[in-house]
Motif scaffolding. Structure first.
Motif, PDB file in Angstrom:
ATOM      1  N   UNK A   1      49.801  49.754  31.197  1.00 26.14           N
ATOM      2  CA  UNK A   1      50.293  48.433  32.533  1.00 26.14           C
ATOM      3  C   UNK A   1      49.605  46.945  31.367  1.00 26.14           C
ATOM      4  N   UNK A   2      49.978  46.353  32.160  1.00 26.46           N
ATOM      5  CA  UNK A   2      50.230  44.183  31.948  1.00 26.46           C
ATOM      6  C   UNK A   2      49.773  43.878  33.036  1.00 26.46           C
ATOM      7  N   UNK A   3      50.251  44.248  34.312  1.00 27.46           N
ATOM      8  CA  UNK A   3      49.942  43.418  35.738  1.00 27.46           C
ATOM      9  C   UNK A   3      48.277  43.409  36.163  1.00 27.46           C
TER      10      UNK A   3
ATOM     11  N   UNK B   1      43.863  43.339  32.607  1.00 28.31           N
ATOM     12  CA  UNK B   1      44.535  44.914  32.111  1.00 28.31           C
ATOM     13  C   UNK B   1      42.971  44.903  31.014  1.00 28.31           C
ATOM     14  N   UNK B   2      41.752  45.448  31.083  1.00 28.99           N
ATOM     15  CA  UNK B   2      40.879  46.233  30.182  1.00 28.99           C
ATOM     16  C   UNK B   2      40.945  46.170  28.994  1.00 28.99           C
ATOM     17  N   UNK B   3      40.631  44.978  28.355  1.00 31.64           N
ATOM     18  CA  UNK B   3      40.973  45.509  27.379  1.00 31.64           C
ATOM     19  C   UNK B   3      40.637  46.934  26.441  1.00 31.64           C
ATOM     20  N   UNK B   4      40.044  47.394  26.841  1.00 31.22           N
ATOM     21  CA  UNK B   4      39.156  49.261  26.381  1.00 31.22           C
ATOM     22  C   UNK B   4      39.590  50.080  27.367  1.00 31.22           C
ATOM     23  N   UNK B   5      41.408  49.943  27.643  1.00 30.39           N
ATOM     24  CA  UNK B   5      42.079  50.546  28.946  1.00 30.39           C
ATOM     25  C   UNK B   5      42.253  52.540  28.393  1.00 30.39           C
ATOM     26  N   UNK B   6      42.635  52.210  26.900  1.00 30.43           N
ATOM     27  CA  UNK B   6      43.288  52.938  26.310  1.00 30.43           C
ATOM     28  C   UNK B   6      41.877  53.951  25.742  1.00 30.43           C
ATOM     29  N   UNK B   7      40.506  53.429  25.781  1.00 32.87           N
ATOM     30  CA  UNK B   7      39.858  54.074  25.105  1.00 32.87           C
ATOM     31  C   UNK B   7      38.971  54.802  26.241  1.00 32.87           C
ATOM     32  N   UNK B   8      39.100  54.203  27.456  1.00 36.86           N
ATOM     33  CA  UNK B   8      38.602  54.581  28.679  1.00 36.86           C
ATOM     34  C   UNK B   8      39.346  55.945  28.968  1.00 36.86           C
TER      35      UNK B   8
ATOM     36  N   UNK C   1      38.334  41.401  47.324  1.00 34.85           N
ATOM     37  CA  UNK C   1      39.357  41.898  47.329  1.00 34.85           C
ATOM     38  C   UNK C   1      40.736  41.252  46.213  1.00 34.85           C
ATOM     39  N   UNK C   2      41.820  42.293  46.244  1.00 35.52           N
ATOM     40  CA  UNK C   2      42.398  42.226  45.099  1.00 35.52           C
ATOM     41  C   UNK C   2      43.995  42.275  45.786  1.00 35.52           C
ATOM     42  N   UNK C   3      44.978  42.039  45.247  1.00 34.20           N
ATOM     43  CA  UNK C   3      46.366  42.045  45.643  1.00 34.20           C
ATOM     44  C   UNK C   3      47.144  42.312  43.960  1.00 34.20           C
ATOM     45  N   UNK C   4      47.792  43.781  44.366  1.00 34.04           N
ATOM     46  CA  UNK C   4      48.594  44.567  43.172  1.00 34.04           C
ATOM     47  C   UNK C   4      49.527  44.476  43.770  1.00 34.04           C
ATOM     48  N   UNK C   5      50.469  43.929  42.534  1.00 39.89           N
ATOM     49  CA  UNK C   5      52.118  44.295  43.273  1.00 39.89           C
ATOM     50  C   UNK C   5      52.567  45.723  43.050  1.00 39.89           C
ATOM     51  N   UNK C   6      53.612  46.553  43.708  1.00 41.31           N
ATOM     52  CA  UNK C   6      54.156  47.733  43.833  1.00 41.31           C
ATOM     53  C   UNK C   6      55.346  47.765  43.972  1.00 41.31           C
ATOM     54  N   UNK C   7      55.592  48.284  43.941  1.00 45.62           N
ATOM     55  CA  UNK C   7      57.372  47.947  44.508  1.00 45.62           C
ATOM     56  C   UNK C   7      57.234  49.220  46.170  1.00 45.62           C
ATOM     57  N   UNK C   8      58.514  48.758  46.832  1.00 46.12           N
ATOM     58  CA  UNK C   8      58.486  49.499  47.970  1.00 46.12           C
ATOM     59  C   UNK C   8      57.767  51.281  47.811  1.00 46.12           C
ATOM     60  N   UNK C   9      58.770  51.796  46.436  1.00 46.89           N
ATOM     61  CA  UNK C   9      59.087  53.150  46.667  1.00 46.89           C
ATOM     62  C   UNK C   9      57.548  53.483  46.007  1.00 46.89           C
TER      63      UNK C   9
ATOM     64  N   UNK D   1      52.706  50.516  36.305  1.00 53.46           N
ATOM     65  CA  UNK D   1      51.412  49.663  36.170  1.00 53.46           C
ATOM     66  C   UNK D   1      49.851  50.047  36.686  1.00 53.46           C
ATOM     67  N   UNK D   2      50.296  51.746  37.789  1.00 55.87           N
ATOM     68  CA  UNK D   2      49.263  51.296  38.635  1.00 55.87           C
ATOM     69  C   UNK D   2      49.479  53.107  38.769  1.00 55.87           C
ATOM     70  N   UNK D   3      48.313  54.340  38.412  1.00 52.89           N
ATOM     71  CA  UNK D   3      47.821  55.231  39.204  1.00 52.89           C
ATOM     72  C   UNK D   3      47.303  55.016  40.376  1.00 52.89           C
ATOM     73  N   UNK D   4      47.857  56.167  41.038  1.00 54.90           N
ATOM     74  CA  UNK D   4      46.981  56.728  42.300  1.00 54.90           C
ATOM     75  C   UNK D   4      45.938  58.087  42.254  1.00 54.90           C
ATOM     76  N   UNK D   5      45.541  57.643  43.683  1.00 52.18           N
ATOM     77  CA  UNK D   5      44.276  58.775  42.868  1.00 52.18           C
ATOM     78  C   UNK D   5      43.401  58.849  44.696  1.00 52.18           C
ATOM     79  N   UNK D   6      43.335  60.231  45.121  1.00 53.50           N
ATOM     80  CA  UNK D   6      42.697  60.093  46.252  1.00 53.50           C
ATOM     81  C   UNK D   6      40.823  61.134  45.528  1.00 53.50           C
TER      82      UNK D   6
END
Length: 819
Positions: A260-262, A280-287, A623-631, A636-641
Motif C-alpha cells: 500500500x502507498x495511500x 503506511x506503517x514502516x513495519x507493514x510487511x513484518x506485521x 476519525x480518518x478518511x481513505x480513498x476507495x474506488x466506487x466498486x 491499498x486497502x484490505x477489508x475484514x469483518x
C-alpha cells in the motif's frame, strides 16, 4: 419484537430511582432465594456498580406476604430475572455476590414496558421483565435530533423531507480517546450510573471496545450528552460521555494492504483540507507476515455511492476510526503531527554492520564463521535495508609509526553492502591474512584499525552504525582519545568479541581490558555506546568451542539487525500498556544487550521516560478518511469483518450446506438461510426468526459498508433465479458458484484450525494461481500451502475477535459467473 436472549434471561437495574422507591414502606427479603409454589432458586449474572434499594415481598400461594424491611441493595446494571409483576412492582431475582430476591419498582428496570405477559407458568417464567433492545440506527438518529445534537453519520441518511431513512441496523459505539484532554483519561473511559458526570462509577471501561447502544440522554444541565452502552443483550456497562467514543453501524473494518502507498487522510479525499493523518506503517510487511493477527480500523461510513458525494468535491471514500499505535501486538502505526516516535524508529531500520577483524594467522578459523552467519542472518530477514561489510587488519608498517592514523596493514574485504544472493561475504573466507609482522610481538594495531575503518567506511548518513570487533590479542596501550571522540561524533555502537585464537593469557586478557576501557570512556548521556566485551573462552584455561564463538557472532548479528524491532516493541509496550517490555529473550541477543538498546535510543532521541509522560504515552484515535474506488476494489486497502469464534463455526455450517446442496434445484431456501447468517456476521446484529426483520435488513443491506464485495451484492437476485432454472448454461453457472461456497467453507475451517493461506483462491484477481486447488473426487478444496496463524485477538473481558478477511467470503455472483 422480543429477542429470546433479552426476554428470557435478563433486565437490568439503573439509578437514580424515583423518590418513591426509597420510601419507608418498601420491603426486602434477606434470604437470597425465591421459593414459591412455582419457582426454584435461579442464579443470575453478576455485575458491579452502585446500590439500589429493593423492596421485596415473598410470594406464597399467590398472595403477597410483606416481610420486614432490611438494608439489602442491588447494584445498578445487574441482570435480573422477573417472575411476577403488579401495576407498579416487579418480582426479581439477581445474584451479585449473594442472591437478591424481591420486589422493585418497574421504573427501576431498564427497558420499555411490555404488554401483559399473561399468567406466569414454568414455561414462560422470566418474561415479566421489560425488553431491552439496542437502538436501531434510525431510532438513534431520531433521538439525537430530539436532543438537538448534530450527528454527521445521521446526515448521510437524511431524506428530502427532513426525516431519516429507515435503517434497522443496530447502533454500535466504539470507545476511544480522541477527545480526551486529561492524560489520565487516555487509557480508559469513565463510566457513570446515570447520565450525569456526578454519578461516576468506581471502575472504567477500556478504550477500543465495541458496545451496543441502548439509550441516549442529556445531562441534567443539558451540557453533555451520554450514551448507555453494553456488549450484548444480557449486559449493560453504564452511561458514558458521547465524546468518549464514536458510533458505527457494522462489523466491517479495513487495513493497509501489502504494498500500500495511500495514506489515511484528515478529511475526505478530493477536498482542500485533506492532509495525511497517518502514512503506511514502516513495519507493514513484518506485521502482515507475523504469526498472529492485529486490530483493524472500523469502517464508520461508506461514501462510495455517487449520491454520497454528489454536489461536493469529495471522491469515493470510507470514513474509518483510525487507531494509532495499535496496528498489532507490539507494533506501531503513525501518529499525526509533530515529532513522531515512529519517524525516529524508522531510522533504526537502516543498519550498517561493519566487522573489523584481526587478520593475523591466529585468527584464520573465525573468518568462515563470520561469513556463514552474516549470510544466514541476512537471508533469513530477507532485508534490503541492512548492510554488512568487513575490514581486516594486522599491525603498523614500521616501528616508528604508532599514531592512530599511521600506515598499517588494513584492507576492505567486503564493502558495506546489502545481502541478496548470500554469496556477498564469500571473499572473506578466502582473503589473504597478514602473515608477515613488520613490527614484531603479539600485540596488533587494534585501535588504529578501528579508527581507520570507521573513517573510511561508506556509512549511510542517517542509519545506525555498528562495529563488531573480533580479535584475540589487544593493542600496545589503551585506546587513544581521538578514537573515543570519533566514535562519539559518528554515533558508532561498539560490539567487541574476544575469541581464543592463539591463547596467550596476557595478550588475550589485554584485549578484554582495553575494549572495556574504551566502552567506559565512550558514552552518551552516561550510557556506554555498545555491549560489554563478549568473552567466548575460559580465561583461566584457554578452553573454547567453536560453537561458543559462533553463538556470540550470531547473537551480535541479531542484536544489530533487530535493534529497530526491539525498540519498537519497547515503545509500543509503553503506548499500549504503560509498562516497558523486557528487552531480549534468552540466548537470542548477547549478554548486556539492553545497554546497546539504551544507547541507540539515546542517539535517536527516543526517550522512554518522555514517551511515558507525553501525549504519545497513550494510544491515540481519530476519525480518518481513505480513498476507495466506487466498486470497492483497491490496491491499498484490505477489508475484514470483526466477528467472534462462534460466528466462524456458524458461517462454516451454512456454507457447508450450500457447498453440498446448491446444485440441487430448490436450494433457494438454503441460500436464504445463509444470507441471513451473512447479514448477522457483517452487522453484528441478531435477526429474529420472524422474517419481517430479516427482510428489512436485506432490503437495507446497502447500508452495510462494502456489502457489494460479498455474496449480498446485486448479483444475489440473479443467483436466486438461477437456482430454480434447469437450463444447462444456468446450471453450469450455479455449479461454479457452488464451488465458491466450498471455497469459503474451506477457508473458515482453516481459521478454526488456526491456519492461513496468503492467496485464498484457485486463480487470483491478478490471474496468478492461488493457494487452493479443487479436488473433484472429494468435492472440496485442498490448501497447497498454509501456515500457522493465531486468528483470535483477546480484548476486554477476554472477548475474542477474529478479523475475517472479506475475500474469504463468497464473492458477488455476477463477478464469479463472468469468469
Amino acid at each position: 419484537m422480543i429477542r429470546p436472549t433479552a426476554a428470557l434471561l435478563s433486565a437490568v437495574l439503573v439509578l437514580p430511582l424515583p423518590a418513591t422507591a426509597q420510601q419507608a414502606d418498601s420491603f426486602v427479603t434477606p434470604s437470597g432465594t425465591c421459593q414459591t409454589d412455582l419457582y426454584e432458586k435461579i442464579s443470575a449474572y453478576p455485575r458491579s456498580g452502585n446500590s439500589v434499594t429493593v423492596r421485596a415481598q415473598q410470594i406464597k400461594s399467590g398472595r403477597l406476604a410483606p416481610q420486614p424491611m432490611t438494608d439489602a441493595v442491588i447494584p445498578p446494571f445487574t441482570p435480573v430475572k422477573c417472575y411476577a409483576r403488579t401495576e407498579d412492582l416487579v418480582l426479581i431475582l439477581a445474584e451479585e455476590g449473594q442472591n437478591f430476591c424481591g420486589w422493585v419498582p418497574r421504573t427501576a428496570l431498564l427497558g420499555g414496558a411490555q404488554g401483559d405477559a399473561g399468567p406466569i407458568t414454568p414455561l414462560n417464567r422470566g418474561r415479566a421483565c421489560p425488553s431491552l433492545d439496542p437502538m436501531s440506527v434510525s431510532d438513534y438518529c431520531a433521538r439525537k435530533e430530539e436532543l438537538g445534537s448534530f450527528e454527521a453519520l445521521c446526515e448521510e441518511m437524511r431524506q428530502p423531507d427532513g426525516s431519516f431513512a429507515d435503517n434497522p441496523i443496530e447502533t454500535k459505539f466504539l470507545t476511544w480517546n480522541a477527545n480526551a484532554e486529561d492524560p489520565a483519561d487516555r487509557t480508559a473511559v469513565a463510566r457513570y450510573s446515570a447520565p450525569d458526570t456526578g454519578a461516576r462509577l468506581a471502575s472504567d471501561l477500556s478504550i477500543f471496545s465495541v458496545f451496543k447502544v441502548w439509550d441516549v440522554a442529556a445531562s441534567p444541565d443539558g451540557e453533555d450528552l451520554f450514551v448507555l452502552i453494553g456488549p450484548d443483550q444480557k449486559t449493560v456497562e453504564g452511561w458514558v460521555l458521547e465524546t468518549a467514543g464514536t458510533v458505527w453501524f457494522s462489523r466491517l473494518t479495513t487495513f493497509f494492504e501489502q504494498g500500500a502507498t495511500a495514506p489515511i487522510l484528515t478529511e475526505a479525499p478530493g477536498t482542500a483540507a485533506a492532509e495525511p493523518l497517518a502514512e503506511v506503517p514502516p513495519n507493514l510487511d513484518a506485521m502482515l507476515a507475523a504469526g498472529e493477527d492485529f486490530d483493524k480500523f472500523p469502517v464508520l461510513v461508506d461514501n462510495r455511492a455517487p449520491e454520497a458525494t454528489l454536489g461536493t468535491r469529495q471522491e469515493p471514500h470510507l470514513e474509518i476510526a483510525f487507531i494509532g499505535a495499535r496496528c498489532g501486538k507490539d507494533q506501531l502505526c503513525s501518529e499525526a503531527g509533530g515529532d513522531r516516535v515512529v519517524d525516529k524508529i524508522s531510522l533504526l531500520d537502516s543498519v550498517d554492520v561493519l566487522f573489523v577483524m584481526d587478520a593475523t594467522a591466529s585468527m584464520a578459523d573465525y573468518f568462515p564463521m563470520v561469513a556463514e552467519e552474516v549470510a544466514d542472518i541476512a537471508l533469513a530477514r530477507a532485508s534490503t535495508t541492512n548492510r554488512f561489510g568487513a575490514m581486516m587488519y594486522g599491525d603498523f608498517l614500521s616501528t616508528r609509526a604508532m599514531d592512530h592514523a599511521a600506515p598499517m596493514q588494513i584492507k576492505t574485504a567486503v564493502p558495506l553492502t546489502e545481502i541478496y544472493g548470500g554469496d556477498e561475504f564469500d571473499p572473506l573466507q578466502t582473503a589473504d591474512l597478514f602473515i608477515a609482522d613488520p613490527v614484531g610481538g603479539k600485540p596488533e594495531a587494534a585501535f588504529a584499525a578501528l579508527y581507520q575503518a570507521i573513517t573510511s567506511a561508506n556509512w549511510r548518513p542517517d542509519g545506525v552504525r555498528i562495529v563488531v570487533h573480533i580479535a584475540d590479542h589487544g593493542d600496545r596501550g589503551p585506546a587513544p582519545d581521538a578514537l573515543v571522540a570519533l566514535m562519539a561524533a559518528q554515533n558508532v555502537l561498539y560490539v567487541p568479541i574476544a575469541v581464543l585464537g592463539e591463547f596467550i593469557a596476557g595478550e588475550n586478557g589485554g584485549f578484554v581490558t582495553q575494549t572495556r576501557d574504551l566502552l567506559n570512556r565512550t558514552r552518551i548521556d552516561g550510557v556506554p555506546m555498545g555491549i560489554d566485551t563478549q568473552l567466548t573462552y575460559d580465561p583461566a584455561r584457554g578452553g573454547q568451542s567453536d560453537d561458543e564463538a559462533r553463538l556470540r557472532i550470531r547473537q551480535s548479528l541479531r542484536g544489530a539487525t533487530e535493534l529497530q524491532d526491539v525498540i519498537s516493541t519497547q515503545v509500543a509496550s509503553i503506548l499500549l500498556s504503560g509498562e516497558e517490555s523486557t528487552v531480549a529473550e534468552s540466548n537470542r541477543y548477547p549478554p548486556g544487550y539492553a545497554q546497546l538498546v539504551a544507547a541507540a535510543r539515546k542517539i535517536y532521541g527516543i526517550d522512554l521516560d518522555d514517551v511515558q509522560s507525553s501525549a504519545e504515552a497513550r494510544t491515540l484515535a481519530a476519525k480518518g478518511y481513505v480513498a476507495v474506488p466506487a466498486d470497492g476494489t483497491s490496491t491499498d486497502w484490505d477489508y475484514f469483518a470483526a466477528i467472534g469464534p462462534n460466528d466462524v463455526k456458524l458461517l462454516s455450517e451454512q456454507f457447508d450446506i450450500l457447498c453440498k446442496s446448491m446444485h440441487d434445484t430448490g436450494a433457494e431456501g438454503l441460500l436464504s438461510n445463509a444470507l441471513r447468517q451473512v447479514i448477522e456476521i457483517l452487522t453484528g446484529d441478531v435477526l429474529s426468526r420472524d422474517n419481517a426483520l430479516y427482510f428489512a435488513y436485506f432490503d437495507n443491506r446497502d447500508d452495510i459498508p462494502l456489502v457489494n464485495r460479498t455474496i449480498l451484492g446485486d448479483g444475489v437476485f440473479e443467483l436466486g433465479q438461477d437456482l430454480g432454472s434447469l437450463s444447462k448454461t444456468t446450471r453450469t453457472r450455479v455449479e461454479a458458484y457452488r464451488r465458491e461456497a466450498c471455497r469459503t467453507r474451506k477457508l473458515l475451517k482453516l481459521i478454526d484450525s488456526n491456519l492461513r493461506v496468503e492467496r485464498p483462491f484457485e486463480i487470483g484477481p491478478d490471474g496468478r494461481p492461488g493457494d487452493l486447488v479443487w479436488d473433484q473426487a472429494e468435492q472440496d478444496y485442498d490448501d497447497l500451502t498454509s501456515r500457522k496463524y493465531i486468528w483470535p485477538r483477546i480484548g476486554i473481558g477476554n472477548v475474542q475477535t477474529i478479523y475475517l478477511p472479506l475475500s474469504y467470503m463468497p464473492r458477488p455472483y455476477d463477478e464469479v459467473r463472468l469468469k
